[in-house]
Design a protein around this motif. Sequence first.
Motif, PDB file in Angstrom:
ATOM      1  N   ASP A 179      -6.234  -3.763   1.172  1.00  0.00           N
ATOM      2  CA  ASP A 179      -5.141  -4.685   1.482  1.00  0.00           C
ATOM      3  C   ASP A 179      -4.347  -5.032   0.228  1.00  0.00           C
ATOM      4  N   SER A 226      -1.991  -4.704   6.345  1.00  0.00           N
ATOM      5  CA  SER A 226      -3.290  -5.344   6.099  1.00  0.00           C
ATOM      6  C   SER A 226      -4.050  -5.610   7.381  1.00  0.00           C
ATOM      7  N   THR A 227      -3.602  -5.008   8.454  1.00  0.00           N
ATOM      8  CA  THR A 227      -4.327  -5.169   9.706  1.00  0.00           C
ATOM      9  C   THR A 227      -5.454  -4.145   9.762  1.00  0.00           C
ATOM     10  N   HIS A 278       3.576  -5.803   4.091  1.00  0.00           N
ATOM     11  CA  HIS A 278       2.218  -6.028   3.588  1.00  0.00           C
ATOM     12  C   HIS A 278       1.313  -6.540   4.695  1.00  0.00           C
ATOM     13  N   LEU A 279       1.805  -7.501   5.457  1.00  0.00           N
ATOM     14  CA  LEU A 279       1.005  -8.032   6.557  1.00  0.00           C
ATOM     15  C   LEU A 279       0.642  -6.934   7.539  1.00  0.00           C
TER      16      LEU A 279
END
Lengths: 478, 447
Positions: A383, A471-472, A467-468
């Motif tokens: 991440d 980052s899953t 980014h979110l």
Amino acid sequence: MLTPLPVQKWSFENAAHLLNRAGFGGTPDEIETLHQLDPEAAVEGLLHPPNAPEELGESRSWTEPENLRSQLLKLGQLKGNPAEMRKTLDAMEIAQRDEMIDLRNWWLGRMRSTPAPLVEKMTLFWHGHFATGAPKVRNAYWMWRQNETFRRYGLGNFKTLLRKISRDPAMMIYLDVAQSRKEHPNENWARELMELFTLGIGHYSEEDIRESARAFTGYRINLTNQQFRFEPGQEDTGWKKFLGHRGNFSGDDILDLIVEQPACPEWISRKLCRFFVADEPSPSIVDAVANSLQQENFEIRPVLQELFRSAEFYSDRVVRMQIKSPVQFLIQSCRLLETTLPPRAIAQTALQRMGQFIFAPPNVKGWDGGKSWISTSSLFFRDNFANYLIAGTAGHPNAPAALRRTPVDLARIIPAELRDKPGELIAHLARRLFQTQPNENQTQIFLAYLQRRAPDRGDETMRRLLHLMMSTPQYQLT
Amino acid sequence: MPSPPNEMRYQTLHTRRRFLRTSVLGAAASWTLPVFLEKTFFALDAMAADSLVQTPTGKDGTILVVLQMAGGNDGLNMVVPFADDTYHRARPKLALPVNKILRLNSYAGLNPKLTNLKSLFDEGHLAIIQGVGYPNPNRSHFRATEIWQTASDADQTEREGWLGRYFDNCCAGADPTVGVAIGSEMPQSFTARTPTGIVLSRPDQYRFNTSDQSGPRMSEEEMFYRQLTQPSDASIAAPEGGSIGAIAGTTESDLSPADFLQRTALDAQISSDKILEIERKSKASVPYPKGQLANSLNLIARMIGGGLTTRVYYASQGGFDTHAGQMNAHNLLMTELNDGLAAFVADLKLQGNFERVLLLTFSEFGRRVEENANGGTDHGAAAPMFVLGGGVKPGLFGKYPSLTDLDNGDLKFNTDFRRVYGTVLDDWLRAPSESVLGRKFARLPIV
């Protein structure tokens, strides 16, 4: 038997799946291009890429063999001068390390930019299968030669590849063939050849190992030109018993006898299916591929052709169910973000931290893969690394030059007009990053985030959204 | 840049077990327990009923700290056979001066730099096991390290580490922080069937980092990140037919990759919170020397003092591969070791945790009896292991290997290292060593 995928099921998502598995993923445009072809042509294109693996563009220090014998002699002359010898050894050590870094960087670059992704993906597969570690081989030329062998012969006939590897200097050093003596043959190669590379435990005996080890005596490396050579005086030409046969078998004869065993296509099939299909592939797929290998006399291309065309390959139990290896994570992320690889120090350290330092597998078994890539630490690392890939070192003006990275060029992946349309923006990015749509829950969270940042639709917000999304847990799947 | 809203608070979920319990038994769960959590919960219960599961340490259980001396520690200059002529003859440059040795008995003593370890020995908190090794010793760094990490025989290759097998056999259902390794890579000793344990070098790296990270307060992104990794009812485009059980070839107890990722992400958050909280709360009560080893031990002491329910910590001190110029290099390492351990022990004593902690040192091999032409030594075989802690039975164990009856120029072992592991497993961690190590090894009376 595998059944071909019906043409009407050839979707964008299936084309994406093919690119993900047979390569390192692709941008929506690349997937669309593949999707425009019919499934047969799509697979053919991957198996017979227009550009055959070309020779190295510019020459590098590690593509030229050296006269190691004379180097060793020079070193020997320093025996009376320990300080000088130490200095020379240290310099050699550093040079070797730098060459390996350069070689690794070169291969990563190929994976990133090649127009023949399946060739590089197969090279990676064989590298994990015929695992060989640079820390023991200690020579970038030999590691490169082995890598090139995988590249040239990886999609051809497995029997040919096996023979090449049996005489590959890097492998010979790694598994101690190069010093195996007639009087007391070294069994390391003989054992791993059958246990890991061709048959699996239970399909040969300890005696088979001892007897076959005798057949590989006399295999040597010529240190003046770093090439394989025979040492006839060291060869045990006596009568041997092996897998129920008797004869004065040579190393090549042993290989021929091994591949005749039914266990061999099964073993290779299982490895291929674990790499290309699923961590625990269904027995029916493994059987079908094993049969195929047998029918095709170990030609890899037609076997992969059948696999990549099959409905089984595109089933719900396969698509988006594989955890990205660290190499896949790095290369695919750069492709999807349409950005370059990070500086070599970062890229290679990242691979180390994520557990797949290419050219240095943890041992001769290679990498386990699958869930073993994921731990709490490695997830955080992935991440956080994604953040670096997206944002670069823009926020760190003091970053040393060797580590600097410019942020992703958002214009390439986010059409300007979508910035004000959160729903469409998320769908657009999901198509790129996940090759499908997120579930309702996730979409709500992404929307809520954009809402929180409103009215800011600037680059920073866009990067954080990326980014979110990367980052899953879902982003870890391919 | 918008400031984080006031209502933002992050839940600290103490253990996954407690979290599961409150969801199943407790109050208004705003979402139904998702499939994978439910299965995990029941699977955990089932496993707990009839296996070797240990409850997590809680605040009072025993703790093991494993310290790797990486590179091949020269045991001969750590536990020195000062009374042996052969030692002095074989090492004209490297033999340590007899009058400086910290004597343990009439034959051997400690390196002069190990003053605090000598005190520990005199106080009865240090066991020194001499001549530790294994049959058919390997002198390659990576292969020998692998042997020590996996506790395999020299002619076998195991993938799982001895601590990993301990985690698999005895710690199912425990927190992800049941094993904590300080460093940048997970040691092979932690490799387990179910990835267990965390590795970190700095607490602030063991968290979701964003571009505007400023101190311990959670950034906006992190808040949304946590929401994303909360379990939800369905993963992306969930395949029809569900996940577990419907997939041919997978066993029912296996989570699908997506569920596994989700669970790991949750574990990561829980453990990260704990560690950050501990780092904030806990301050070192003694000064630690500078250096990477001392930093690692300091971090471990913080976590012990902060009540992390970890059973096994792992740290590493590098630099022992002294092929040249050994005198200075090795003495520096001995000083670092001595001073770092001294601070660590003092810290633990002040915390009241010294009785709970057992630290053992190991190295992948010792070094040769004869020094080489570069003022150094080359890879050897047998070497001593140190076991220290409040619960240790002190003394010198094993035999000092003969300096003349050698194996290819190297010391012969008389104590198999698996005996030390086995003793620690059985008597300190109260785990069945035979299940973990694959067979029974005779115990040593060190615990």
